[in-house]
Design an enzyme around this catalytic site. Structure first.
Site, PDB file in Angstrom:
ATOM      1  N   CYS A  75       5.922  21.154 -21.986  1.00 36.56           N
ATOM      2  CA  CYS A  75       5.408  21.128 -20.620  1.00 36.56           C
ATOM      3  C   CYS A  75       3.885  21.101 -20.676  1.00 36.56           C
ATOM      4  O   CYS A  75       3.286  21.292 -21.729  1.00 36.56           O
ATOM      5  CB  CYS A  75       5.843  22.381 -19.876  1.00 36.56           C
ATOM      6  SG  CYS A  75       7.622  22.653 -19.958  1.00 36.56           S
ATOM      7  N   ARG A  86       3.453  15.025 -20.914  1.00 35.39           N
ATOM      8  CA  ARG A  86       4.116  16.124 -21.629  1.00 35.39           C
ATOM      9  C   ARG A  86       5.466  16.488 -21.032  1.00 35.39           C
ATOM     10  O   ARG A  86       6.201  17.296 -21.612  1.00 35.39           O
ATOM     11  CB  ARG A  86       3.211  17.368 -21.611  1.00 35.39           C
ATOM     12  CG  ARG A  86       1.882  17.134 -22.287  1.00 35.39           C
ATOM     13  CD  ARG A  86       0.933  18.279 -22.025  1.00 35.39           C
ATOM     14  NE  ARG A  86       1.248  19.445 -22.812  1.00 35.39           N
ATOM     15  CZ  ARG A  86       0.747  19.712 -24.011  1.00 35.39           C
ATOM     16  NH1 ARG A  86      -0.107  18.886 -24.556  1.00 35.39           N
ATOM     17  NH2 ARG A  86       1.085  20.791 -24.649  1.00 35.39           N
ATOM     18  N   TRP A  90       9.064  19.768 -18.908  1.00 32.84           N
ATOM     19  CA  TRP A  90      10.104  19.113 -19.697  1.00 32.84           C
ATOM     20  C   TRP A  90      11.146  20.198 -19.933  1.00 32.84           C
ATOM     21  O   TRP A  90      10.898  21.174 -20.643  1.00 32.84           O
ATOM     22  CB  TRP A  90       9.550  18.583 -21.013  1.00 32.84           C
ATOM     23  CG  TRP A  90      10.551  17.763 -21.767  1.00 32.84           C
ATOM     24  CD1 TRP A  90      11.018  16.520 -21.431  1.00 32.84           C
ATOM     25  CD2 TRP A  90      11.218  18.122 -22.987  1.00 32.84           C
ATOM     26  NE1 TRP A  90      11.937  16.083 -22.355  1.00 32.84           N
ATOM     27  CE2 TRP A  90      12.083  17.048 -23.314  1.00 32.84           C
ATOM     28  CE3 TRP A  90      11.191  19.233 -23.820  1.00 32.84           C
ATOM     29  CZ2 TRP A  90      12.891  17.057 -24.455  1.00 32.84           C
ATOM     30  CZ3 TRP A  90      11.991  19.238 -24.946  1.00 32.84           C
ATOM     31  CH2 TRP A  90      12.825  18.165 -25.256  1.00 32.84           C
ATOM     32  N   ASN A 129       4.344  26.888 -21.220  1.00 30.22           N
ATOM     33  CA  ASN A 129       4.740  25.775 -22.095  1.00 30.22           C
ATOM     34  C   ASN A 129       5.269  26.399 -23.376  1.00 30.22           C
ATOM     35  O   ASN A 129       4.575  27.181 -24.007  1.00 30.22           O
ATOM     36  CB  ASN A 129       3.516  24.896 -22.395  1.00 30.22           C
ATOM     37  CG  ASN A 129       3.785  23.922 -23.531  1.00 30.22           C
ATOM     38  OD1 ASN A 129       4.894  23.442 -23.700  1.00 30.22           O
ATOM     39  ND2 ASN A 129       2.752  23.633 -24.317  1.00 30.22           N
ATOM     40  N   GLY A 130       6.503  26.045 -23.758  1.00 26.49           N
ATOM     41  CA  GLY A 130       7.064  26.583 -24.999  1.00 26.49           C
ATOM     42  C   GLY A 130       8.408  27.230 -24.754  1.00 26.49           C
ATOM     43  O   GLY A 130       9.070  26.942 -23.749  1.00 26.49           O
ATOM     44  N   GLU A 171      11.864   1.524 -36.836  1.00 25.59           N
ATOM     45  CA  GLU A 171      10.920   1.766 -35.745  1.00 25.59           C
ATOM     46  C   GLU A 171      11.208   0.839 -34.554  1.00 25.59           C
ATOM     47  O   GLU A 171      11.152   1.258 -33.394  1.00 25.59           O
ATOM     48  CB  GLU A 171       9.483   1.576 -36.261  1.00 25.59           C
ATOM     49  CG  GLU A 171       8.388   1.491 -35.220  1.00 25.59           C
ATOM     50  CD  GLU A 171       8.206   2.761 -34.387  1.00 25.59           C
ATOM     51  OE1 GLU A 171       8.875   3.775 -34.652  1.00 25.59           O
ATOM     52  OE2 GLU A 171       7.396   2.712 -33.438  1.00 25.59           O
ATOM     53  N   LYS A 205      12.029   2.180 -30.852  1.00 26.47           N
ATOM     54  CA  LYS A 205      11.228   1.764 -29.694  1.00 26.47           C
ATOM     55  C   LYS A 205      12.124   1.206 -28.600  1.00 26.47           C
ATOM     56  O   LYS A 205      11.992   1.529 -27.426  1.00 26.47           O
ATOM     57  CB  LYS A 205      10.231   0.712 -30.170  1.00 26.47           C
ATOM     58  CG  LYS A 205       8.901   0.706 -29.556  1.00 26.47           C
ATOM     59  CD  LYS A 205       7.875   1.636 -30.155  1.00 26.47           C
ATOM     60  CE  LYS A 205       8.260   3.082 -30.176  1.00 26.47           C
ATOM     61  NZ  LYS A 205       7.401   3.896 -30.963  1.00 26.47           N
ATOM     62  N   GLU A 264      14.405   3.942 -26.947  1.00 23.73           N
ATOM     63  CA  GLU A 264      13.765   5.002 -26.163  1.00 23.73           C
ATOM     64  C   GLU A 264      13.257   4.519 -24.808  1.00 23.73           C
ATOM     65  O   GLU A 264      13.229   5.297 -23.858  1.00 23.73           O
ATOM     66  CB  GLU A 264      12.685   5.746 -26.966  1.00 23.73           C
ATOM     67  CG  GLU A 264      11.315   5.166 -27.019  1.00 23.73           C
ATOM     68  CD  GLU A 264      10.318   6.070 -27.769  1.00 23.73           C
ATOM     69  OE1 GLU A 264       9.525   5.523 -28.524  1.00 23.73           O
ATOM     70  OE2 GLU A 264      10.310   7.309 -27.587  1.00 23.73           O
ATOM     71  N   HIS A 289      27.719  -2.977 -46.389  1.00 23.47           N
ATOM     72  CA  HIS A 289      28.437  -1.753 -46.772  1.00 23.47           C
ATOM     73  C   HIS A 289      29.001  -1.014 -45.558  1.00 23.47           C
ATOM     74  O   HIS A 289      29.269   0.173 -45.634  1.00 23.47           O
ATOM     75  CB  HIS A 289      27.506  -0.841 -47.583  1.00 23.47           C
ATOM     76  CG  HIS A 289      27.048  -1.483 -48.856  1.00 23.47           C
ATOM     77  ND1 HIS A 289      27.881  -1.685 -49.926  1.00 23.47           N
ATOM     78  CD2 HIS A 289      25.854  -2.033 -49.189  1.00 23.47           C
ATOM     79  CE1 HIS A 289      27.206  -2.308 -50.892  1.00 23.47           C
ATOM     80  NE2 HIS A 289      25.980  -2.530 -50.458  1.00 23.47           N
ATOM     81  N   LYS A 318       6.102  13.198 -24.371  1.00 26.76           N
ATOM     82  CA  LYS A 318       5.219  12.574 -25.359  1.00 26.76           C
ATOM     83  C   LYS A 318       5.146  13.386 -26.644  1.00 26.76           C
ATOM     84  O   LYS A 318       5.153  12.832 -27.731  1.00 26.76           O
ATOM     85  CB  LYS A 318       3.822  12.434 -24.742  1.00 26.76           C
ATOM     86  CG  LYS A 318       2.783  11.856 -25.665  1.00 26.76           C
ATOM     87  CD  LYS A 318       3.014  10.388 -25.872  1.00 26.76           C
ATOM     88  CE  LYS A 318       2.047   9.790 -26.873  1.00 26.76           C
ATOM     89  NZ  LYS A 318       2.604   8.540 -27.444  1.00 26.76           N
TER      90      LYS A 318
HETATM   91  O1  M6R Z   1       3.086  13.585 -31.848  1.00 25.00           O
HETATM   92  P1  M6R Z   1       3.976  13.214 -33.005  1.00 25.00           P
HETATM   93  O2  M6R Z   1       3.506  11.989 -33.707  1.00 25.00           O
HETATM   94  O3  M6R Z   1       4.200  14.338 -33.957  1.00 25.00           O
HETATM   95  O4  M6R Z   1       5.364  12.858 -32.335  1.00 25.00           O
HETATM   96  C1  M6R Z   1       6.464  12.541 -33.131  1.00 25.00           C
HETATM   97  C2  M6R Z   1       7.561  11.924 -32.318  1.00 25.00           C
HETATM   98  O5  M6R Z   1       7.983  12.812 -31.306  1.00 25.00           O
HETATM   99  C3  M6R Z   1       7.130  10.607 -31.673  1.00 25.00           C
HETATM  100  O6  M6R Z   1       6.692   9.693 -32.623  1.00 25.00           O
HETATM  101  C4  M6R Z   1       8.302   9.985 -30.878  1.00 25.00           C
HETATM  102  O7  M6R Z   1       9.304   9.592 -31.760  1.00 25.00           O
HETATM  103  C5  M6R Z   1       7.791   8.805 -30.049  1.00 25.00           C
HETATM  104  N1  M6R Z   1       8.221   8.947 -28.685  1.00 25.00           N
HETATM  105  C6  M6R Z   1       8.259   7.491 -30.539  1.00 25.00           C
HETATM  106  O8  M6R Z   1       7.786   6.437 -29.774  1.00 25.00           O
END
Ligand code: M6R
Length: 607
Positions: A2, A27, A74, A98-99, A479, A483, A486, A502, A602
């Protein structure tokens, strides 16, 4: 995770809090809320969903007062709802958090036994009620807040506001970052300095365990033992314009487009004046001291580590173990002598990565972090922090941070190769010359935007998409799939192209697009063989390759995308562009929320 903010100002607090929350919405955006004290009376407004809903609510139901706290959520404990939204209020106290409070169940039972009533499913309400219980027992607000903080286990950043107190905030940091902003006769609190950028560039970061008592004219900070301490006040270079979309429809589009510039800046930072050698920030690294490397990260940052494993092993001939932080931290791996630990994180606050780093402290010979946020916990707890210099990344889907992580890791692998005697100074200069061509190549790859947009329109109809790659293109396939899923919510998987036969080849049918990343490199023929196996089973292939690759392998494929030629070693950095643009345009075609996809945040500062 958050975002939390606080203000003791000279103007109405509500607009300031909303503006600050806007900057923290990356966040979390499950709900938002603010509380203020006006003429000594504490009141709050909360709304489910994005901040805009809170702004709308405030138009019809404004909140006066020059002191306040705010929150963007969040959800961890309890569904997104108005009841569960922060600030949580109990009697004369309101709290934003936050936490995670790990011992909230015990505290809740104890408070329930004393007759306190809970109306939410959150851990944070416990904090507010506990503080109220101390005030009920006769403590002054500040003392009640301190006793509350002492009773909490877990990771948190907190800000308390009190009924009847127009000039008092109490803030605390344990495991989640918190910055205090200094204005002229005003004071601010924010989960990160970006939130405070429009108000001030004078910032003090709280250290682990710190708590602060704030008035408009004083900031008193105490460490975990209760001793008053001084923390450095810094001037933050935080241009507010940097979090604008600059004419783009989405932050993600802007951040993809920024890659040539930010990578050029990262190269400028690390290359020596004659551009023939690499300069690491103090205290530097001596790779002769290490026999092996362990790299740990989450999500996209983990795929950057995966790519770097190829570079370190091939160039520097040093074995590299990689792991996702959430697994690494609990499997308690033995750590051999002479191990270099590298942690990669855009935010520098990811809870699992930070915990993995703490596990390695005292075990690894040196701890290196590769971070975007220079003031982050991960950066501060490392022996050496290597900035990736991507600038503020707002889109939840990481793009420019990924390519900048790759650039810095490529430089580190080259430096390791030279230091370990596996690469001559002349060869290094040649490789650096090649790296220097990347910004230009990235610009040319960005010109493929229209082509990739057209392809993505077709992809947006799919239920499943597979990504294939071999060698360094394998992590990029992973990756690309991350992408796409998500932000478009299309199910996608990345596979090593040689692994398909396999098992996963059973997924191939004429409805499942298979995106193949295959520059014409030493592994190209092998990848093409795997691609043929897909096409022989009716699979429709999108081949992303260069001119030479497409000349020899386009027959029978569904679609092609022609990339500029690129030095083999650095192809993952260039091919990140089509991976990102495919995800972006597919999501836009599907009408999803590109910058703030559902269920995500994020930076994940909880386990
Ligand atoms: O801030 P960070 O790089 O540690 O975050 C790691 C992941 O949470 C972050 O890369 C996440 O997978 C992204 N949303 C991917 O686009």
């Amino acid at each position: 995770m958050c975002g939390i903010v606080g203000v003791l100002g000279n103007h109405e607090a509500a607009p300031i809090l909303v503006e600050a929350l806007k900057r923290l919405e990356y966040r979390g955006y499950d709900s938002a809320g603010i509380a203020t004290v006006s003429n000594g009376t504490l009141d709050r407004r909360r709304a489910v969903g994005k901040l805009v809903n809170l702004s709308d609510l405030l138009v019809h139901n404004p909140l006066a007062g020059k002191s306040g706290i705010g929150h963007t959520r969040w959800a961890t404990h309890g569904a997104p709802s108005v009841t569960n939204a922060h600030p949580h209020k109990a009697g004369p106290v309101a709290v934003v958090h936050n936490g995670i409070i790990e011992n909230f169940r015990e505290l809740r039972s104890a408070l329930a036994e004393k007759g306190y009533h809970f109306s939410t499913e959150t851990d944070t309400e416990t904090v507010a009620l506990l503080c109220q219980s101390f005030i009920d027992a006769g403590d002054a607000p500040q003392d009640a807040a301190f006793k509350t903080i002492d009773a909490l286990d877990g990771a948190f950043a907190l800000c308390f506001l009190f009924d009847g107190e127009n000039d008092l905030l109490v803030a605390a940091r344990k495991g989640s970052p918190l910055a205090i902003g200094h204005g002229k006769g005003e004071v601010f609190v924010g989960s990160d300095a970006i939130a405070l950028a429009p108000m001030t560039d004078q910032v003090t970061y709280l250290d682990e365990g710190d708590r602060a008592v704030l008035t408009r004219t004083s900031v008193e900070i105490f460490d975990y033992s209760g001793a008053q301490v001084q923390r450095e006040r810094r001037t933050i270079a935080m241009d507010s314009a940097r979090i604008e979309k600059a004419g783009h429809k989405h932050f993600m589009a802007k951040e993809i487009a920024e890659q040539p510039t930010v990578i050029a800046e990262a190269l400028n930072y690390y290359l020596s004046a004659d551009e023939k050698s690499i300069t690491l920030p103090d205290p530097g690294l001596d790779f002769a001291e290490f026999d092996r490397i362990i790299m740990v990260a989450c999500g996209t940052a983990y795929y950057a580590c995966y790519t770097a494993k190829y570079w370190f092993e091939q160039l520097a001939r040093i074995p590299v173990e990689i792991d996702v932080a959430s697994e690494f931290r609990y499997r308690e791996p033995p750590v051999a002598e002479k191990t270099l630990a590298i942690f990669v994180s855009q935010s520098g606050e990811t809870a699992d990565t930070l915990a993995a780093l703490r596990y390695m402290a005292g075990k690894a010979s040196r701890i290196v972090s590769v971070v975007n946020v220079a003031e982050s916990s991960i950066a501060r707890e490392s022996d050496i922090a290597l900035p990736i210099l991507a600038g503020v990344e707002v889109g939840v889907a990481s793009t420019k941070a990924f390519s900048c992580q790759l650039t810095v890791l490529a430089l580190l692998a080259l430096e390791a190769a030279v230091q370990r005697g596996k690469m001559s100074a002349e060869d290094l200069a040649e490789q650096l010359g090649k790296l220097r061509t990347l910004p230009g190549l990235l610009t040319r790859a960005l010109d493929l935007d229209e082509v990739l947009n057209a392809v993505s329109n077709d992809l947006s109809e799919s239920r499943d998409v597979l990504f294939l790659g071999r060698g360094m293109m394998y992590p990029l396939a992973l990756e690309g799939a991350l992408k796409l899923k998500e932000i478009s919510y299309i199910h996608a998987e990345g596979y090593a192209s040689g692994e398909l036969k396999h098992g996963p080849i059973a997924l191939i049918d004429s409805h499942t697009p298979v995106i193949v990343f295959a520059p014409h490199d030493a592994l190209f023929d092998k990848t093409v063989s795997n691609m043929q196996e897909v096409m022989a089973r009716g699979g429709k292939v999108l081949l992303v390759s260069d001119k030479k690759g497409l000349e020899v392998a386009s027959d029978g494929v569904w679609q092609t995308v022609q990339m500029p030629d690129v030095p083999d070693l650095f192809a993952p950095i260039l091919y990140a562009i089509p991976a990102q643009l495919i995800a972006y345009h597919t999501a836009v075609a599907k009408g999803t929320d590109v910058d703030q996809p559902r269920n995500l945040a994020k930076s994940v500062t909880v386990e």
